[in-house]
Design a protein around this motif. Structure first.
Motif, PDB file in Angstrom:
ATOM      1  N   GLY A   1     -30.749  -6.153  14.357  1.00  0.00           N
ATOM      2  CA  GLY A   1     -31.197  -6.972  13.236  1.00  0.00           C
ATOM      3  C   GLY A   1     -31.752  -8.309  13.681  1.00  0.00           C
ATOM      4  O   GLY A   1     -32.746  -8.800  13.137  1.00  0.00           O
ATOM      5  N   LYS A   2     -31.123  -8.915  14.692  1.00  0.00           N
ATOM      6  CA  LYS A   2     -31.615 -10.190  15.218  1.00  0.00           C
ATOM      7  C   LYS A   2     -32.997 -10.010  15.837  1.00  0.00           C
ATOM      8  O   LYS A   2     -33.888 -10.836  15.633  1.00  0.00           O
ATOM      9  CB  LYS A   2     -30.635 -10.744  16.251  1.00  0.00           C
ATOM     10  N   ILE A   3     -33.163  -8.907  16.572  1.00  0.00           N
ATOM     11  CA  ILE A   3     -34.463  -8.633  17.182  1.00  0.00           C
ATOM     12  C   ILE A   3     -35.518  -8.411  16.100  1.00  0.00           C
ATOM     13  O   ILE A   3     -36.631  -8.946  16.178  1.00  0.00           O
ATOM     14  CB  ILE A   3     -34.365  -7.415  18.123  1.00  0.00           C
ATOM     15  N   GLN A   4     -35.160  -7.643  15.077  1.00  0.00           N
ATOM     16  CA  GLN A   4     -36.101  -7.361  13.992  1.00  0.00           C
ATOM     17  C   GLN A   4     -36.472  -8.641  13.253  1.00  0.00           C
ATOM     18  O   GLN A   4     -37.638  -8.852  12.904  1.00  0.00           O
ATOM     19  CB  GLN A   4     -35.490  -6.349  13.030  1.00  0.00           C
ATOM     20  N   GLU A   5     -35.492  -9.502  13.020  1.00  0.00           N
ATOM     21  CA  GLU A   5     -35.767 -10.762  12.335  1.00  0.00           C
ATOM     22  C   GLU A   5     -36.736 -11.619  13.154  1.00  0.00           C
ATOM     23  O   GLU A   5     -37.709 -12.170  12.615  1.00  0.00           O
ATOM     24  CB  GLU A   5     -34.466 -11.531  12.099  1.00  0.00           C
ATOM     25  N   GLU A   6     -36.478 -11.730  14.448  1.00  0.00           N
ATOM     26  CA  GLU A   6     -37.355 -12.543  15.302  1.00  0.00           C
ATOM     27  C   GLU A   6     -38.755 -11.942  15.385  1.00  0.00           C
ATOM     28  O   GLU A   6     -39.744 -12.675  15.378  1.00  0.00           O
ATOM     29  CB  GLU A   6     -36.754 -12.684  16.705  1.00  0.00           C
ATOM     30  N   ALA A   7     -38.851 -10.622  15.452  1.00  0.00           N
ATOM     31  CA  ALA A   7     -40.163  -9.973  15.475  1.00  0.00           C
ATOM     32  C   ALA A   7     -40.911 -10.266  14.179  1.00  0.00           C
ATOM     33  O   ALA A   7     -42.125 -10.505  14.194  1.00  0.00           O
ATOM     34  CB  ALA A   7     -40.008  -8.471  15.671  1.00  0.00           C
ATOM     35  N   GLY A   8     -40.195 -10.261  13.072  1.00  0.00           N
ATOM     36  CA  GLY A   8     -40.806 -10.597  11.790  1.00  0.00           C
ATOM     37  C   GLY A   8     -41.331 -12.016  11.761  1.00  0.00           C
ATOM     38  O   GLY A   8     -42.401 -12.294  11.202  1.00  0.00           O
ATOM     39  N   LYS A   9     -40.596 -12.931  12.386  1.00  0.00           N
ATOM     40  CA  LYS A   9     -41.059 -14.321  12.460  1.00  0.00           C
ATOM     41  C   LYS A   9     -42.337 -14.421  13.286  1.00  0.00           C
ATOM     42  O   LYS A   9     -43.263 -15.144  12.922  1.00  0.00           O
ATOM     43  CB  LYS A   9     -39.975 -15.208  13.079  1.00  0.00           C
TER      44      LYS A   9
ATOM     45  N   HIS B   1     -29.729  -5.942   8.331  1.00  0.00           N
ATOM     46  CA  HIS B   1     -29.093  -5.181   9.409  1.00  0.00           C
ATOM     47  C   HIS B   1     -27.999  -6.002  10.092  1.00  0.00           C
ATOM     48  O   HIS B   1     -26.959  -5.468  10.485  1.00  0.00           O
ATOM     49  CB  HIS B   1     -30.128  -4.738  10.443  1.00  0.00           C
ATOM     50  N   GLN B   2     -28.238  -7.294  10.219  1.00  0.00           N
ATOM     51  CA  GLN B   2     -27.216  -8.159  10.821  1.00  0.00           C
ATOM     52  C   GLN B   2     -25.951  -8.165   9.963  1.00  0.00           C
ATOM     53  O   GLN B   2     -24.834  -8.070  10.484  1.00  0.00           O
ATOM     54  CB  GLN B   2     -27.747  -9.577  10.963  1.00  0.00           C
ATOM     55  N   ILE B   3     -26.127  -8.252   8.665  1.00  0.00           N
ATOM     56  CA  ILE B   3     -24.979  -8.259   7.762  1.00  0.00           C
ATOM     57  C   ILE B   3     -24.238  -6.930   7.845  1.00  0.00           C
ATOM     58  O   ILE B   3     -23.007  -6.908   7.942  1.00  0.00           O
ATOM     59  CB  ILE B   3     -25.420  -8.569   6.316  1.00  0.00           C
ATOM     60  N   GLU B   4     -24.983  -5.818   7.818  1.00  0.00           N
ATOM     61  CA  GLU B   4     -24.357  -4.496   7.944  1.00  0.00           C
ATOM     62  C   GLU B   4     -23.563  -4.397   9.237  1.00  0.00           C
ATOM     63  O   GLU B   4     -22.441  -3.876   9.257  1.00  0.00           O
ATOM     64  CB  GLU B   4     -25.423  -3.398   7.947  1.00  0.00           C
ATOM     65  N   GLY B   5     -24.149  -4.897  10.313  1.00  0.00           N
ATOM     66  CA  GLY B   5     -23.488  -4.842  11.608  1.00  0.00           C
ATOM     67  C   GLY B   5     -22.210  -5.658  11.639  1.00  0.00           C
ATOM     68  O   GLY B   5     -21.178  -5.210  12.162  1.00  0.00           O
ATOM     69  N   LYS B   6     -22.261  -6.836  11.056  1.00  0.00           N
ATOM     70  CA  LYS B   6     -21.068  -7.690  11.044  1.00  0.00           C
ATOM     71  C   LYS B   6     -19.952  -7.076  10.202  1.00  0.00           C
ATOM     72  O   LYS B   6     -18.784  -7.137  10.572  1.00  0.00           O
ATOM     73  CB  LYS B   6     -21.431  -9.087  10.556  1.00  0.00           C
ATOM     74  N   VAL B   7     -20.330  -6.472   9.084  1.00  0.00           N
ATOM     75  CA  VAL B   7     -19.323  -5.807   8.239  1.00  0.00           C
ATOM     76  C   VAL B   7     -18.702  -4.640   8.997  1.00  0.00           C
ATOM     77  O   VAL B   7     -17.480  -4.470   9.001  1.00  0.00           O
ATOM     78  CB  VAL B   7     -19.942  -5.338   6.900  1.00  0.00           C
ATOM     79  N   GLN B   8     -19.540  -3.852   9.662  1.00  0.00           N
ATOM     80  CA  GLN B   8     -19.023  -2.702  10.415  1.00  0.00           C
ATOM     81  C   GLN B   8     -18.118  -3.165  11.554  1.00  0.00           C
ATOM     82  O   GLN B   8     -17.091  -2.536  11.829  1.00  0.00           O
ATOM     83  CB  GLN B   8     -20.173  -1.860  10.957  1.00  0.00           C
ATOM     84  N   GLN B   9     -18.459  -4.266  12.195  1.00  0.00           N
ATOM     85  CA  GLN B   9     -17.595  -4.813  13.242  1.00  0.00           C
ATOM     86  C   GLN B   9     -16.236  -5.215  12.667  1.00  0.00           C
ATOM     87  O   GLN B   9     -15.201  -4.956  13.281  1.00  0.00           O
ATOM     88  CB  GLN B   9     -18.240  -6.036  13.888  1.00  0.00           C
ATOM     89  N   LYS B  10     -16.243  -5.834  11.499  1.00  0.00           N
ATOM     90  CA  LYS B  10     -14.984  -6.252  10.871  1.00  0.00           C
ATOM     91  C   LYS B  10     -14.130  -5.047  10.498  1.00  0.00           C
ATOM     92  O   LYS B  10     -12.910  -5.087  10.613  1.00  0.00           O
ATOM     93  CB  LYS B  10     -15.246  -7.125   9.635  1.00  0.00           C
ATOM     94  N   VAL B  11     -14.776  -3.962  10.043  1.00  0.00           N
ATOM     95  CA  VAL B  11     -14.043  -2.728   9.750  1.00  0.00           C
ATOM     96  C   VAL B  11     -13.382  -2.223  11.022  1.00  0.00           C
ATOM     97  O   VAL B  11     -12.218  -1.830  11.029  1.00  0.00           O
ATOM     98  CB  VAL B  11     -14.984  -1.656   9.140  1.00  0.00           C
TER      99      VAL B  11
ATOM    100  N   LYS C   1     -26.001  -2.870  15.634  1.00  0.00           N
ATOM    101  CA  LYS C   1     -26.784  -3.145  14.426  1.00  0.00           C
ATOM    102  C   LYS C   1     -27.093  -4.635  14.308  1.00  0.00           C
ATOM    103  O   LYS C   1     -28.193  -5.018  13.926  1.00  0.00           O
ATOM    104  CB  LYS C   1     -26.023  -2.705  13.173  1.00  0.00           C
ATOM    105  N   ASP C   2     -26.098  -5.448  14.612  1.00  0.00           N
ATOM    106  CA  ASP C   2     -26.270  -6.895  14.539  1.00  0.00           C
ATOM    107  C   ASP C   2     -27.366  -7.338  15.509  1.00  0.00           C
ATOM    108  O   ASP C   2     -28.282  -8.073  15.129  1.00  0.00           O
ATOM    109  CB  ASP C   2     -24.953  -7.598  14.855  1.00  0.00           C
ATOM    110  N   LEU C   3     -27.314  -6.853  16.737  1.00  0.00           N
ATOM    111  CA  LEU C   3     -28.320  -7.210  17.725  1.00  0.00           C
ATOM    112  C   LEU C   3     -29.701  -6.701  17.318  1.00  0.00           C
ATOM    113  O   LEU C   3     -30.687  -7.430  17.406  1.00  0.00           O
ATOM    114  CB  LEU C   3     -27.934  -6.639  19.096  1.00  0.00           C
TER     115      LEU C   3
END
Length: 60
Positions: free
Chosen positions: A15-23, A37-47, A11-13
């Motif tokens: 999200g990074k791709i989606q953010e860059e595509a948006g730019k 999506h990056q935030i969701e991914g980081k939270v899920q990784q921490k879980v 999810k984190d990855l």
């Protein structure tokens, strides 16, 4: 590694791709969605990290 760590990293990855595509296309909306999506991914990784830590704890 457990499934939460793997899915969170994906999810984190994504999200990074989606953010860059948006730019690239100038879409603030896509950039914000990518960051979310990056935030969701980081939270899920921490879980997942927490689950791994708990596995290592032995019950008395």
């Amino acid at each position: 590694m457990n499934k939460d760590q793997i899915k969170g990293a994906a999810k984190d990855l994504g999200g990074k791709i989606q953010e860059e595509a948006g730019k690239v296309v100038g879409s603030t909306d896509q950039q914000v969605k990518g960051l979310a999506h990056q935030i969701e991914g980081k939270v899920q990784q921490k879980v997942g990290d927490l689950k791994e830590s708990v596995k290592g704890v032995k019950k008395p």
